[in-house]
Write a protein that holds these residues in place. Structure first.
Motif, mmCIF file in Angstrom:
data_model
loop_
_atom_site.group_PDB
_atom_site.id
_atom_site.type_symbol
_atom_site.label_atom_id
_atom_site.label_comp_id
_atom_site.label_asym_id
_atom_site.label_seq_id
_atom_site.Cartn_x
_atom_site.Cartn_y
_atom_site.Cartn_z
ATOM 1 N N GLY A 220 2.184 -7.647 1.937
ATOM 2 C CA GLY A 220 0.926 -7.697 1.112
ATOM 3 C C GLY A 220 1.111 -7.182 -0.264
ATOM 4 N N VAL A 221 1.433 -6.023 -0.504
ATOM 5 C CA VAL A 221 1.688 -5.317 -1.811
ATOM 6 C C VAL A 221 2.634 -5.821 -2.835
ATOM 7 C CG1 VAL A 221 3.202 -3.224 -1.135
ATOM 8 C CG2 VAL A 221 1.384 -3.066 -2.909
ATOM 9 N N LYS B 84 -3.041 -6.196 6.862
ATOM 10 C CA LYS B 84 -1.645 -6.286 6.264
ATOM 11 C C LYS B 84 -1.446 -5.371 5.477
ATOM 12 C CE LYS B 84 -1.636 -10.454 8.782
ATOM 13 N NZ LYS B 84 -3.030 -10.355 9.275
ATOM 14 N N GLY B 85 -0.165 -5.169 4.871
ATOM 15 C CA GLY B 85 -0.090 -4.244 3.786
ATOM 16 C C GLY B 85 1.037 -3.308 4.244
ATOM 17 N N MET B 86 1.697 -2.761 3.246
ATOM 18 C CA MET B 86 2.809 -1.720 3.470
ATOM 19 C C MET B 86 2.089 -0.330 3.385
ATOM 20 S SD MET B 86 6.278 -2.560 2.140
ATOM 21 C CE MET B 86 6.341 -2.996 0.321
ATOM 22 N N THR B 87 2.637 0.540 4.287
ATOM 23 C CA THR B 87 2.289 2.007 4.260
ATOM 24 C C THR B 87 3.064 3.049 3.955
ATOM 25 O OG1 THR B 87 2.866 2.080 6.605
ATOM 26 C CG2 THR B 87 0.647 1.477 6.181
ATOM 27 N N CYS B 88 2.586 3.975 3.560
ATOM 28 C CA CYS B 88 3.546 5.024 3.076
ATOM 29 C C CYS B 88 4.174 5.525 4.165
ATOM 30 C CB CYS B 88 2.725 6.218 2.691
ATOM 31 S SG CYS B 88 3.664 7.950 2.405
ATOM 32 N N LYS C 52 5.483 8.325 4.858
ATOM 33 C CA LYS C 52 5.472 9.705 5.095
ATOM 34 C C LYS C 52 3.848 10.166 5.879
ATOM 35 C CE LYS C 52 6.647 13.976 3.138
ATOM 36 N NZ LYS C 52 6.857 14.695 1.689
ATOM 37 N N CYS C 53 2.928 9.510 5.344
ATOM 38 C CA CYS C 53 1.438 9.670 5.657
ATOM 39 C C CYS C 53 0.956 8.442 6.244
ATOM 40 C CB CYS C 53 0.805 10.279 4.437
ATOM 41 S SG CYS C 53 0.072 9.203 3.337
ATOM 42 N N ASP C 54 1.523 7.571 6.298
ATOM 43 C CA ASP C 54 0.820 6.077 6.710
ATOM 44 C C ASP C 54 -0.253 5.780 5.930
ATOM 45 O OD1 ASP C 54 2.776 5.996 8.776
ATOM 46 O OD2 ASP C 54 1.619 7.367 10.095
ATOM 47 N N SER C 55 -0.662 5.801 4.903
ATOM 48 C CA SER C 55 -1.694 5.459 4.111
ATOM 49 C C SER C 55 -1.210 4.021 3.657
ATOM 50 C CB SER C 55 -1.840 6.419 2.878
ATOM 51 O OG SER C 55 -2.643 5.780 2.123
ATOM 52 N N PHE C 56 -2.383 3.061 3.485
ATOM 53 C CA PHE C 56 -2.364 1.811 2.916
ATOM 54 C C PHE C 56 -2.306 2.087 1.609
ATOM 55 C CE2 PHE C 56 -2.898 0.256 7.274
ATOM 56 C CZ PHE C 56 -2.261 -0.812 7.109
ATOM 57 N N ALA C 57 -2.564 3.057 0.943
ATOM 58 C CA ALA C 57 -2.726 2.924 -0.481
ATOM 59 C C ALA C 57 -1.456 3.454 -1.334
ATOM 60 C CB ALA C 57 -3.777 4.281 -0.953
ATOM 61 N N VAL C 58 -0.788 2.131 -1.344
ATOM 62 C CA VAL C 58 0.523 2.598 -2.110
ATOM 63 C C VAL C 58 0.818 1.358 -3.145
ATOM 64 C CG1 VAL C 58 1.613 3.110 -0.177
ATOM 65 C CG2 VAL C 58 1.508 0.824 -0.485
ATOM 66 N N THR C 59 1.476 1.833 -4.259
ATOM 67 C CA THR C 59 1.530 1.002 -5.362
ATOM 68 C C THR C 59 2.971 0.724 -5.771
ATOM 69 O OG1 THR C 59 -0.319 2.307 -6.235
ATOM 70 C CG2 THR C 59 0.756 0.756 -7.993
ATOM 71 N N ILE C 60 3.205 -0.449 -6.312
ATOM 72 C CA ILE C 60 4.703 -0.577 -6.634
ATOM 73 C C ILE C 60 4.865 -0.584 -7.971
ATOM 74 C CG2 ILE C 60 6.385 -2.423 -6.824
ATOM 75 C CD1 ILE C 60 5.805 -3.563 -4.144
ATOM 76 N N VAL C 61 5.981 0.243 -8.278
ATOM 77 C CA VAL C 61 6.167 0.593 -9.786
ATOM 78 C C VAL C 61 7.811 0.340 -9.764
ATOM 79 C CG1 VAL C 61 6.191 2.104 -11.562
ATOM 80 C CG2 VAL C 61 4.411 2.186 -10.122
ATOM 81 N N GLY C 62 8.098 -0.617 -10.564
ATOM 82 C CA GLY C 62 9.568 -0.950 -10.552
ATOM 83 C C GLY C 62 10.245 -1.300 -9.272
ATOM 84 N N LYS C 63 11.229 -0.493 -8.833
ATOM 85 C CA LYS C 63 11.851 -0.537 -7.515
ATOM 86 C C LYS C 63 11.200 0.381 -6.791
ATOM 87 C CE LYS C 63 16.180 -2.133 -9.376
ATOM 88 N NZ LYS C 63 17.794 -1.755 -9.378
#
Ligand code: ZN
Length: 214
Positions: free
Chosen positions: A186-187, A126-130, A132-143
């Motif tokens: 997820g994120v 589970k989890g959102m992906t980028c 553009k590059c489909d990476s799972f390593a994404v962070t939410i900052v504000g909106k």
């Protein structure tokens, strides 16, 4: 049926455009289709023979240097071809009906060539992906949803809806609920936030814990 448009020159093996570009001669496809249909009819015990033609239906199509003995029906010949077909007497009997029933029973709505790997909701990561590059390593900052890998920035709202679409594609039978999408994304920490995004973009049906979105 071919919907080719423009001018072509018949060149034995290929069709060529005036600029010299070659495309495949549809006769190759026709031969294969005719053979396969004949074999199918034979296997069904039918004695019908197959007459095969390539029909060019686009009125903007011209084929130069066509040998007249080829089974091509050019746009200018189409009407005559159809009225000739109409003139042929044909009486349908039970054997035709039986054949039609058999053919219908063989009809495949799903391609046997689609090969999907087996997957289950429980075992999928589970989890959102980028975007553009489909990476799972994404962070939410504000909106915003920011990719730690390539730096791509996407609005959380847009990203959530993108994930809803992915979820729908993977699990078309499942109902879209806040809980499901919350877990799927997820994120995103807050369930309320997911609920707001879904509420803005989809139609809610039902109330409380039984509510789902369409
Ligand atoms: Zn990325």
């Amino acid at each position: 049926m071919k919907n080719f448009e423009g001018e072509y020159v018949y060149d034995g093996e290929y069709f060529k455009t005036p600029s010299g570009l070659a495309i495949q001669n549809p006769l190759d496809q026709l031969k294969r289709s005719k053979l396969m249909l004949s074999q199918l009819l034979q296997s069904l015990g039918s004695k019908l023979t197959v007459e095969a033609y390539v029909i060019f239906i686009n009125p903007q199509f011209t084929l130069y240097q066509t040998p007249p003995d080829l089974p091509f029906i050019l746009p200018t010949q189409l009407n005559r071809f159809l009225s000739k077909l109409d003139q042929k007497p044909s009486l349908l009997n039970q054997s035709h009906k039986n054949l039609a029933d058999k053919l219908i029973s063989l009809h495949q709505t799903e391609s046997p060539y689609t090969q999907l790997p087996a997957y289950e909701y429980e075992t999928i990561k589970k989890g959102m992906t980028c975007c553009k590059c489909d990476s799972f390593a994404v962070t939410i900052v504000g909106k915003k949803l920011i990719c730690d890998k390539c730096g791509c920035i996407e609005l959380v709202t847009v990203a959530v809806m993108r994930n809803v679409e992915e979820f729908k594609l993977l699990f078309p039978e499942q109902k879209i609920t806040t809980n499901v999408i919350h877990e799927w994304c997820g994120v995103v920490d807050s369930r309320k936030r997911i609920s707001r995004v879904l509420g803005k973009n989809l139609k809610i049906t039902g109330l409380g814990q039984w509510a789902f979105y369409e």
